[in-house]
Every structure is written in structure tokens, then in C-alpha cells.
Scaffold this active site. Structure first.
Site, mmCIF file in Angstrom:
data_model
loop_
_atom_site.group_PDB
_atom_site.id
_atom_site.type_symbol
_atom_site.label_atom_id
_atom_site.label_comp_id
_atom_site.label_asym_id
_atom_site.label_seq_id
_atom_site.Cartn_x
_atom_site.Cartn_y
_atom_site.Cartn_z
ATOM 1 N N HIS A 135 3.878 -9.882 -7.909
ATOM 2 C CA HIS A 135 4.095 -8.529 -7.403
ATOM 3 C C HIS A 135 4.951 -8.468 -6.154
ATOM 4 O O HIS A 135 5.124 -7.391 -5.588
ATOM 5 C CB HIS A 135 2.765 -7.850 -7.083
ATOM 6 C CG HIS A 135 1.904 -7.617 -8.272
ATOM 7 N ND1 HIS A 135 1.929 -6.448 -9.000
ATOM 8 C CD2 HIS A 135 1.005 -8.414 -8.887
ATOM 9 C CE1 HIS A 135 1.061 -6.527 -9.996
ATOM 10 N NE2 HIS A 135 0.486 -7.717 -9.950
ATOM 11 N N LYS A 169 3.551 5.725 1.000
ATOM 12 C CA LYS A 169 3.447 4.328 0.575
ATOM 13 C C LYS A 169 2.993 3.531 1.789
ATOM 14 O O LYS A 169 2.994 4.040 2.902
ATOM 15 C CB LYS A 169 4.805 3.821 0.087
ATOM 16 C CG LYS A 169 5.933 4.144 1.104
ATOM 17 C CD LYS A 169 7.310 3.770 0.608
ATOM 18 C CE LYS A 169 7.917 4.681 -0.438
ATOM 19 N NZ LYS A 169 7.806 4.207 -1.804
ATOM 20 N N ARG A 170 2.601 2.252 1.583
ATOM 21 C CA ARG A 170 2.271 1.450 2.755
ATOM 22 C C ARG A 170 3.461 1.379 3.713
ATOM 23 O O ARG A 170 4.615 1.493 3.300
ATOM 24 C CB ARG A 170 1.855 0.026 2.317
ATOM 25 C CG ARG A 170 0.431 -0.057 1.810
ATOM 26 C CD ARG A 170 -0.597 0.417 2.834
ATOM 27 N NE ARG A 170 -0.714 -0.499 3.945
ATOM 28 C CZ ARG A 170 -1.586 -1.500 4.020
ATOM 29 N NH1 ARG A 170 -2.440 -1.710 3.048
ATOM 30 N NH2 ARG A 170 -1.618 -2.281 5.081
ATOM 31 N N LYS A 219 10.390 -1.146 3.250
ATOM 32 C CA LYS A 219 10.346 0.181 2.623
ATOM 33 C C LYS A 219 11.170 1.206 3.417
ATOM 34 O O LYS A 219 11.434 2.297 2.958
ATOM 35 C CB LYS A 219 8.904 0.648 2.471
ATOM 36 C CG LYS A 219 8.084 -0.222 1.493
ATOM 37 C CD LYS A 219 6.650 0.273 1.372
ATOM 38 C CE LYS A 219 5.749 -0.649 0.569
ATOM 39 N NZ LYS A 219 5.927 -0.492 -0.890
ATOM 40 N N THR A 233 5.235 2.251 -7.654
ATOM 41 C CA THR A 233 4.523 3.034 -8.668
ATOM 42 C C THR A 233 4.374 4.481 -8.198
ATOM 43 O O THR A 233 4.272 5.390 -9.026
ATOM 44 C CB THR A 233 3.131 2.442 -8.963
ATOM 45 O OG1 THR A 233 2.498 2.118 -7.715
ATOM 46 C CG2 THR A 233 3.236 1.200 -9.815
ATOM 47 N N LYS A 242 4.712 8.256 -10.153
ATOM 48 C CA LYS A 242 3.777 9.387 -10.054
ATOM 49 C C LYS A 242 4.522 10.654 -9.639
ATOM 50 O O LYS A 242 4.278 11.736 -10.163
ATOM 51 C CB LYS A 242 2.668 9.066 -9.037
ATOM 52 C CG LYS A 242 1.772 7.912 -9.465
ATOM 53 C CD LYS A 242 0.959 7.325 -8.299
ATOM 54 C CE LYS A 242 0.441 5.941 -8.674
ATOM 55 N NZ LYS A 242 -0.040 5.170 -7.503
HETATM 56 C C1 26Q Z 1 -0.537 -12.650 0.978
HETATM 57 C C2 26Q Z 1 -0.873 -13.757 1.737
HETATM 58 C C3 26Q Z 1 -1.979 -13.748 2.541
HETATM 59 C C4 26Q Z 1 -2.734 -12.600 2.590
HETATM 60 C C5 26Q Z 1 -2.397 -11.487 1.824
HETATM 61 C C6 26Q Z 1 -1.300 -11.508 1.016
HETATM 62 C C7 26Q Z 1 -0.946 -10.331 0.200
HETATM 63 C C8 26Q Z 1 -1.825 -9.283 0.032
HETATM 64 C C9 26Q Z 1 -1.471 -8.159 -0.722
HETATM 65 C C10 26Q Z 1 0.283 -10.245 -0.423
HETATM 66 C C11 26Q Z 1 0.622 -9.138 -1.179
HETATM 67 C C12 26Q Z 1 -0.239 -8.091 -1.334
HETATM 68 C C13 26Q Z 1 0.092 -6.898 -2.094
HETATM 69 C C14 26Q Z 1 1.238 -6.693 -2.709
HETATM 70 C C15 26Q Z 1 1.559 -5.437 -3.392
HETATM 71 O O1 26Q Z 1 0.822 -4.462 -3.332
HETATM 72 N N1 26Q Z 1 2.695 -5.399 -4.085
HETATM 73 C C16 26Q Z 1 3.146 -4.196 -4.774
HETATM 74 O O2 26Q Z 1 2.705 -4.273 -6.110
HETATM 75 C C17 26Q Z 1 3.015 -3.088 -6.818
HETATM 76 C C18 26Q Z 1 2.390 -3.188 -8.190
HETATM 77 O O3 26Q Z 1 3.083 -4.123 -8.960
HETATM 78 C C19 26Q Z 1 4.506 -2.878 -6.865
HETATM 79 O O4 26Q Z 1 4.780 -1.639 -7.503
HETATM 80 C C20 26Q Z 1 5.098 -2.867 -5.466
HETATM 81 O O5 26Q Z 1 6.515 -2.822 -5.541
HETATM 82 C C21 26Q Z 1 4.655 -4.110 -4.716
HETATM 83 O O6 26Q Z 1 5.080 -4.039 -3.364
#
Ligand code: 26Q
Length: 745
Positions: free
Chosen positions: A298, A483-484, A489, A591, A595
Site C-alpha cells: 500500500h 485525508k491524512r 499529499k 480511495t 468516494k
Molecule cells: C510503517 C512502519 C512502522 C510503523 C507503521 C508503518 C505504517 C503504518 C500505516 C505504514 C503505512 C501505513 C498505512 C498506509 C496507508 O494507509 N496507505 C494507503 O493505503 C490506501 C489503501 O490502499 C491507499 O489508497 C493510499 O494511497 C495509501 O496511502
């Protein structure tokens, strides 16, 4: 489930002298009884979704809709003098950060509604994603005590199915809580809660508020192993009870989908159980694992790729560290035997530089690896996993993300749903692709759609007034960026674009400007300083404009507090324009973009993530694409110098100056770091995300929207075309693809 019986039960509920919370639990329990009365045959083959995040939002309305009793329940309780909308105060189940967690929730919804056997595994956090407030324009985080007032009537604690998870220094009890997901099939989201000692309880206390890298590594490892081991433990135990310890048919009964790398310890635990407990030879265990696991990536942000220190894992999970090392030796030997060059082997390695590369474990062991939008999958093949792709091209495929139209259209935009009912009958509710047949040129249809959009904007304005105490400009264009908060972004770029428009308005350069409201919603990870500075900057801009009588009837900026799933359900239908402006190559999919499209917003966006596929389907002419492409960005690498750039672009320079020239004097020097992020090399190159490079093209795109909006027929037509061409972005389509091409269920 017996609908008549449920309706009867609801009719018999007495509302007198009950608090809203009591009623909430009573109505929810009545629904749960019906859901659980459904006796499900265990299917021969099941898929399991492993995710550290599930951003479920509010369960109440969703479940009543799924049970087919929502409208009638509203009437029943209205007749008793109780408004079911009272439950809009119920806390969201926010056991996730953003896109990845909400995607998991949409996929569970679609799988159940289509009748696919997909169950979820995860963690039942005591506190979900923090609640956000602004104090003096700055983000303040508060613990999300989501169970406090309303409780959790949608889950059942399964005490008797609790199991031990062992670390070197402690034994933890994993107690399952089952949340049924109701549809054509009744699936289950099983979340484990950590118990046994105060130390143990810490493991499921907090969701990591990061969607990039964060501190507290050991705890994070414990969380990941905790739920992965509990899940794999119960699946293998179950299999052994039914089929014995041969495991020859394991992969026929179970498929494990890894939602990013956060559950990759499941692989090591699976190998550990098979080899150490059930005495399966290592090579054979790997072969079975390779038929069982699947992996979805992701993100390609280097800081979000999990690489755990060998020593750290060794310390609390020595056996698991041993297994991963053995897997590295095993895989390297296999790659060598297959004639892989040395450099390729290094790039695919599971262990390198003293760290376990979790993504490489996932890629090696998974039968299928997918990205979440066409461009993202291409980048995985060409860059991130290029060696593995060359070695095994057939392993890789794309499944573009999707969102559930039940929450993101039926529930949040009943008016638009009725609009489709009136024109198409109800068949589109099962098969969203039917909405494509709406005639977007028909004057009556356009007028009806335009009325709905106006009504949703009015509802949104009322909601924001209630929540934030801010009155939105009524006859304005509503532009949302929700979004976050993350540098890639580029909310900072939007902020600077708004300042550009503000200065031009004041200078009288935009005489025909249609009033515009920018609506932001975003949480910044608590430790992500720069993201928090961007929130402050935007709040300061909002204040500056609100206090300027020269423009405050024309331009408005509102940053709502505590943006969450439920807030999204209000903002998304009430927006005219969707801002999707990530630096090309960085947003895996997005996503929220889908929406907003589904609710008839046009996109102002870059050619990134799923935006590309959105405009491919809705027509580029019906959206506002701007900015550098991935190819252009790659070509700029090493050549782009933002300090030089602003020297030749005074219109950019003027707005970046506000970060340092005292325009926002009371922001206390905090904005200086944002200037540094643009002009100096800090933890990244200067303007790493090409904010300044794409700024004026964004301003032009926004002004183009502003001009075209005045032609109401033209603009509404564009909006309706986006809405009616959004069916591809249903998670029903995505889940069918996973079921057929990846899981074989
Ligand atoms: C990594 C290392 C250590 C701790 C945490 C993390 C970590 C935590 C959460 C890395 C990534 C995430 C989340 C990623 C995320 O939400 N990605 C999003 O996924 C969506 C669904 O596929 C996409 O639509 C977005 O583009 C993408 O940013």
C-alpha cells in the site's frame, strides 16, 4: 435472520425512561440476535484478511441497512418519539489510521454482501485513533475512549477461544472479540485483545497513530506478532483437528491475505508451528506457506517500509528471528540454484544490513503480490520489487482499490440513491454498473441532480456550523481536501495556492470570482512535526481570510476538527470539488478520490494513483488534471532547485514569503520550518515533494474550476458524469477480482 421477528422486537422496545445509550444497546442487541441466529455452514475454503487496522466507523446504520430494516426502524422509533439520528453521536470504531484501514472495512462489507467467505483478523485496541482538537490553530490529541459511553454491542467476547501468545519475556492471553459482518453471508471480524498482566495489556492499548514510521519499535513488533500468532495458531490448530498434521491440504482450506507488511510475522509463526510443533520438514513448510500467503502493498514511501532490527526481534522473539534467518538461507540457495545474479539476490534478501526486510519476506512467500492502482503496480514492478518481478513476473498483478457504495452512497447520500431508484428501479443497488446508463445531458435529470447537490451542501453547512461553530458561505463552490496529513499529499501546496488566490483577489485581479470554500479535514501523526505545522499554517490562513472584510464574502477556509469516517460521510456528499494533489508517484491509490467521485465531485488532481483511472473513466474533459507526471518528476531528479525556481517565479515567491515575513506573526516562528522544508535540505532534499514546482498549475486549475462553475449546466454535467461513471470503483468489483484472481474462493 427473520425480518418480521426483528421488526416485532423493535416495535416492542419501550423508549420511556431510557437513556440514548441504553436504547442504543437494546436496539443493537436485537439486531445482533437476528444476525447470530443465522447458522452458517463453514465453507470448504476461506480467505482471512490480516490487518493491523480496521477503520469501521459507525456500525449501527450500516448494520440496520444490511438487515434491510433501516427505514422501517426510523419510522417505528419516530412514532415512539425517538429520533434514530440521535445515534449520530455514537463514537466511530476508529481502529485504523487512514486509507489502508478503511479499505479493509470496505472489503469486509463487499465480501459479506457478495457472499464470499472472507474473515478478518486484527487487534482490538483499547484506544482507537486519537481525537483531534485545535487550540490556537494547533492540533491537540486526546485519547479515543471509544467504548466509554456507548459500549460495543456489535462484538462478542469469546472467552473460551482465548489462547496464549508467547514472547521471550512474557506470556500474553489473546482474547477474541467477534464482530459479525452481515450480508449474503455472515462473516466475522475477529479482533484480539491482549490480557494476562498489566504489561500484556499494553500490547492492545493503542493504535499506532502513524501512517509513516514511528517510535516504540518493540511495542509495534509485539503488536504485530501478537495478533498474527493468535490468528495463525487458531487456523493451524483447527486444521490439525480436522485433517491431521500432514498439512498437505492446508492451502486448499485457507488463504491468508497480508494487508501490507504489518502481519508478516504470521509467515514466520506459520513456519515455526509447522516445523517445530508438527515436525514438518522446513522445505515442505515453505512450500505450503507459499501456497497460503498473498500480499498487498500500500505504500512505496521508503520511511514506511518495515525493516526490523535483527537484534530487536531476537530479543523478544528468538525463535521467530531464527526462522527468518533460516528462511533467508533457504531462499538465497533457491535463487542461486535458479541462476539469479548476486546483485538480484541481495535486492530480494530477507535479511540484510542487520535488518529483516518485511516486504521481501512477503514477496518471497506470497503466491500473489498486488499493488492498489495501475500506476502503483507498475512502480512496484519497475522499482520497489523489480528484482523479484524479473525473477517471477507472473506473481505480480494489479487490483485497483474500491469503496463500498453501501456506506459511501446509500447511507451517506440517500437523496442520490433515490435519484437512481426513480430512474433505474432498484437493480443498481445490487449491480452498481447500471448507473452508467443515466442520461447526463437530459435537462430534467441535470436539474434534479443539481438540487440534490445543493441540498447536501446545505446539510454539510449545517453540520459544520453545529460542530465547529462556523457558518459556511452559502452560495459558494465547496472544495474538499480530506485525508491524512502528509507532506506527499501536499496540503501545503493547497495552502499556498489559497494565499495566491487571496492576494490576487485583494489586488482586484479576479473580478468574476465565484465565492469558494476550502474544506480541510486531516489528522497528523502525533510525532510528525511538519504535518502539524501545516495544520497550523492552514488554520492561520483561515483566520487571516475570515478577518479580512475585503475578501471574506468570497473566500473561506475551514479546517474541521477530528476528521473521521463519520465526518467524511457528511463532507463527501456535500462537496463540489475533490482535491487529489499528491506528488506523482507517491499516492499508491487513494480511495477518498473514489468516494468523492461517486458523490458527484469533480477532481482537481495530479496524474497519480487511482486519479489516472478516474479520469480515464469519467473523461479527462470532465475533471481538472494539472501538474508534473511521474515521468516529468523522474526527469527533474537532481535538476530541480527550488531556491532558483522562486527567483524566476515571483508569484510563487510572494506566497512562500508569508512563512517568514511576519504575515502570521503570532505563529511564533513555527512556520519557519515549513520554509526550510521548501528551501533547505533537511531530512529530505529541499522541496522534496515539488510543492513549488506544481503550485501555479494548481492555481490555474482552481481558477479554471471557478470560471466553469458559473456555467451551471456545464459544471453539473461534469459532476453527474463523474458520479455515473464511478461503478468501477466499487469495492464489489475489487473483491470479485481478489476472490477470482488471488484467493480462489
Ligand atoms: C510503517 C512502519 C512502522 C510503523 C507503521 C508503518 C505504517 C503504518 C500505516 C505504514 C503505512 C501505513 C498505512 C498506509 C496507508 O494507509 N496507505 C494507503 O493505503 C490506501 C489503501 O490502499 C491507499 O489508497 C493510499 O494511497 C495509501 O496511502
Amino acid at each position: 435472520m427473520n425480518r418480521e421477528r426483528l421488526i416485532k422486537t423493535l416495535q416492542n422496545i419501550d423508549v420511556t425512561d431510557k437513556t440514548a445509550a441504553e436504547l442504543y444497546r437494546e436496539i443493537s442487541s436485537a439486531c445482533m440476535d437476528e444476525i447470530l441466529s443465522e447458522k452458517q455452514k463453514a465453507p470448504a475454503r476461506c480467505a482471512y484478511y490480516f490487518s493491523v487496522e480496521y477503520l469501521m466507523g459507525r456500525m449501527f446504520f450500516n448494520n440496520l441497512l444490511a438487515l434491510g430494516v433501516l427505514d422501517e426502524a426510523r419510522e417505528i422509533f419516530a412514532a415512539k418519539g425517538f429520533d434514530l439520528n440521535t445515534f449520530e453521536d455514537v463514537e466511530d470504531a476508529a481502529l485504523g489510521n487512514g486509507g489502508l484501514g478503511r479499505l479493509a472495512a470496505c472489503y469486509l462489507d463487499s465480501a459479506a454482501n457478495l457472499g464470499y467467505p472472507l474473515n478478518g483478523y486484527g487487534i482490538r485496541y483499547r484506544y482507537g485513533l486519537f481525537r483531534q482538537k485545535f487550540v490556537g490553530g494547533e492540533q491537540v490529541e486526546e485519547a479515543d475512549d471509544w467504548l466509554k459511553i456507548w459500549g460495543d454491542p456489535w462484538s462478542i467476547r469469546k472467552e473460551r477461544e482465548a489462547r496464549e501468545v508467547r514472547f521471550a519475556d512474557m506470556v500474553v492471553i489473546a482474547v477474541p472479540y467477534d464482530m459479525p459482518v452481515y450480508g449474503k453471508s455472515v462473516n466475522v471480524l475477529r479482533l484480539f485483545q491482549a490480557e494476562g498482566s498489566p504489561e500484556a495489556e499494553k500490547i492492545s492499548e493503542y493504535l499506532y497513530p502513524a501512517d509513516d514510521t514511528e517510535e516504540g519499535k518493540l511495542l509495534r513488533i509485539r503488536q504485530e506478532y501478537f495478533f498474527s500468532a493468535a490468528a495463525v495458531g487458531e487456523r493451524t490448530e483447527r486444521y490439525v483437528r480436522e485433517y491431521g498434521t500432514d498439512f498437505g491440504k492446508f492451502a486448499e482450506s485457507c488463504v491468508f491475505q497480508l494487508n501490507d507488511t504489518h502481519a508478516v510475522f504470521a509467515v514466520a509463526e506459520f513456519l515455526r508451528l509447522l516445523t517445530k510443533v508438527y515436525k514438518v520438514p522446513f522445505g515442505r513448510a515453505v512450500t505450503i506457506a507459499k501456497k497460503t500467503f498473498r500480499y498487498t502493498n500500500h505504500t512505496i514511501l521508503p520511511e514506511a517500509l518495515e525493516r526490523w532490527d535483527e537484534e530487536l526481534v531476537e530479543k523478544i522473539l528468538p525463535e521467530i528471528a531464527g526462522i527468518l534467518k533460516r528462511l533467508q538461507i533457504y531462499a538465497a540457495a533457491a535463487w542461486k540454484a535458479e541462476g539469479c545474479p548476486r546483485e538480484e539476490i541481495v535486492r530480494m534478501s530477507i535479511l540484510g544490513g542487520g535488518k529483516f526486510a518485511m516486504a521481501n519476506v512477503a514477496v518471497y512467500v506470497s503466491e500473489r503480490v498486488n499493488g492498489v492502482a495501475e500506476i502503483h503496480t507498475k512502480i512496484l514492478k519497475e522499482r520497489l520489487f523489480s528484482a523479484a518481478y524479473r525473477h517471477d513476473p507472473d506473481k505480480f498483478l494489479n487490483v485497483t482499490n474500491g469503496v463500498t457504495q453501501r456506506r459511501w452512497l446509500l447511507l451517506c447520500n440517500e437523496e442520490l440513491a433515490r435519484f437512481y431508484d426513480e430512474r433505474l428501479g432498484s437493480g443498481w443497488r445490487e449491480d452498481l454498473s447500471l448507473i452508467r446508463s443515466i442520461d447526463c445531458d437530459d435537462a430534467e435529470t441535470l436539474a434534479a441532480f443539481s438540487k440534490i447537490k445543493a441540498e447536501k451542501k446545505r446539510q454539510l453547512a449545517a453540520y459544520i456550523e453545529k460542530k465547529e461553530g462556523i457558518k459556511l458561505l452559502p452560495d459558494a463552490i465547496y472544495i474538499a481536501q480530506v485525508k491524512r496529513l502528509h507532506e506527499y499529499k501536499r496540503q501545503l501546496m493547497t495552502a499556498l495556492a489559497i494565499l495566491r488566490i487571496y492576494f490576487d483577489l485583494k489586488a482586484g485581479k479576479l473580478p468574476d470570482f465565484t465565492p469558494t470554500v476550502f474544506i480541510f479535514g486531516a489528522k497528523a501523526a502525533g510525532s510528525y512535526k511538519r504535518a502539524k505545522e501545516i495544520i497550523l499554517f492552514l488554520n492561520k490562513i483561515a483566520e487571516l481570510i475570515a478577518n479580512d472584510g475585503e475578501v471574506n464574502g468570497k473566500l473561506q477556509v475551514v479546517f474541521v476538527q477530528n476528521y473521521d469516517v463519520s465526518y467524511a460521510e457528511k463532507i463527501i456528499p456535500g462537496s463540489d470539488v475533490s482535491l487529489q494533489v499528491s506528488t506523482a508517484g507517491f499516492e499508491a491509490s487513494g480511495t477518498g478520490n473514489m468516494k468523492l467521485m461517486m458523490n458527484g465531485a469533480v477532481t482537481v488532481g495530479t496524474m497519480d494513483g487511482a486519479n489516472i483511472e478516474i479520469v480515464e473513466r469519467a473523461g479527462r474533459e470532465n475533471n481538472y488534471i494539472f501538474g508534473a507526471s511521474v515521468e516529468e518528476i523522474n526527469a527533474l531528479e537532481g535538476k530541480y532547485d527550488p531556491v532558483k525556481f522562486v527567483k524566476t517565479h515571483p508569484r510563487v515567491r510572494e506566497v512562500t514569503d508569508t512563512l517568514t515575513d511576519g504575515t502570521f506573526s503570532d505563529a511564533d516562528g513555527k512556520l519557519k520550518d515549513l520554509a526550510a522544508s521548501l528551501f533547505e535540505e533537511t531530512y529530505n532534499r529541499a522541496d522534496h515533494y515539488y510543492v513549488l514546482y506544481d503550485l501555479l498549475p494548481l492555481v490555474d486549475a482552481l481558477l479554471k474550476v471557478n470560471g466553469e462553475y458559473r456555467d451551471r449546466t456545464l459544471f453539473t454535467g461534469k459532476q453527474l458524469k463523474n458520479a455515473t461513471r464511478s461503478a468501477f470503483f466499487s469495492s464489489d468489483r475489487a473483491i470479485k477480482t481478489y476472490a477470482e484472481k488471488i484467493w480462489g474462493i
